[in-house]
Scaffold this active site. Structure first.
Site: not given
Ligand code: C5P
Length: 313
Positions: A141, A11
């Site tokens: 995350d 990401k």
């Protein structure tokens, strides 16, 4: 029993704002997270012994017990002791493409893949929110890595509000191979330097998240205005990482000199990414920055935005 190979994307942060302190010692964040196609491959093979074994093609990750993928397996073992007793553990092979300690959630996405793989192998039928709850125990995350695509993330980063992914953007990533930035260091330093600006009131913090919804960046994403998206990238952690690591600052400047649509450090760094309109443009930027930096120890990757979280290969 079947073995599964999972694709685990990295990401980038299109937006990262630190709004205040939390009682759990973490920071209250408002972010926009975006999956990219650069991904690890995680193969999970049932081994019918009462143990998990993690192997990885990168020596830096040789200590399996420190690996978040191993910790993910241990959480599943604790949560589902009967399945573990009946079926045994698994051999977990990590084939890394995502640079390590780079601000790209490489460890978190491998852990997310382990949760998905064991959910399949043990036939647990866990839903996406159930997997995300388990993921949040491993790291801020991990829930996003499970979900993928594009999402507004608040709280520690684990409260997710999915939004439509922009399309048509290419990403050039660059990282000094021998440089790693400690995420706890980045947040602690930010607290020392900017703690006086933190919002104190929970309702004020909530209203920051609401304000993001009507921000220029969100408007640009809603209209898939790639130029405006790139112009409105934001990351508070640049304020502490760039002064401490001039090489990262220099890399960002080199991207700016290459006339990219926009450039920003991802997460706590040290990876810098740039957004471009086409693959051809991304190749041009990579060549220009590589030539200007003239440093063989800088790795480059060209990739695209992705709409996926963990998927089966
Ligand atoms: O959740 P994760 O393990 O990825 O976080 C790594 C470190 O980053 C934490 O130990 C903390 O120092 C910092 N952090 C934070 N606030 C967040 C997320 C991370 O202070 N919301």
């Amino acid at each position: 029993m079947k073995s599964y190979t999972l694709i685990a994307p990295a990401k980038i942060n299109l937006y990262l704002e630190i709004v205040g302190d939390r009682v759990d010692g973490f920071h209250e964040l408002v972010m926009i997270l975006q999956s990219i196609e650069l991904a690890d491959r995680v193969t999970i093979t049932p081994n019918q012994i009462p143990a998990f074994q993690v192997r990885c093609d990168r020596v830096e990750l040789a200590d399996e017990k420190q690996n978040l993928a191993y910790k993910a397996a241990q959480i599943m073992r604790q949560e589902f002791p009967e399945e573990f007793a009946n079926w045994g553990g698994a051999d977990i092979l990590l084939e890394k493409q995502i640079p390590i300690a780079a601000g790209l959630a490489g460890g978190s996405t491998d852990a997310a893949a382990v949760l998905v793989g064991l959910n399949l192998i043990w036939n647990l039928g866990l839903t996406q929110p159930e997997l995300q709850d388990l993921g949040a125990q491993l790291g801020s995350d991990v829930p996003f890595c499970l979900l993928g695509g594009t999402a507004i993330a608040t709280g520690r980063g684990e409260i997710l509000d999915p939004i439509i992914s922009p399309h048509g953007l290419w990403v050039v990533l660059a990282k000094h191979e021998n440089l790693a930035v400690s995420t706890p260091w980045a947040y602690q330093t930010y607290r020392q330097q900017f703690g006086h600006t933190y919002l104190k009131d929970a309702s004020e913090m909530e209203s920051r998240a609401t304000q993001l919804h009507s921000s220029p960046l969100m408007e640009a994403i809603a209209h898939n205005d790639t130029v405006k998206i790139a112009q409105n990238l934001y990351n508070d952690l640049e304020k502490v990482v760039l002064p401490e690591y001039p090489q990262v600052q220099k890399l960002k400047e080199s991207f700016q000199n290459a006339s990219v649509l926009g450039t920003m450090m991802s997460g706590s760094g040290p990876t810098v990414f740039a957004l471009c309109e086409s693959r051809q443009e991304a190749e041009r930027v990579k060549t220009k920055v590589a030539t200007e930096m003239a440093d063989a120890a800088i790795g480059f990757w060209i990739t695209q935005l992705s709409g996926n979280g963990i998927s089966i290969q």
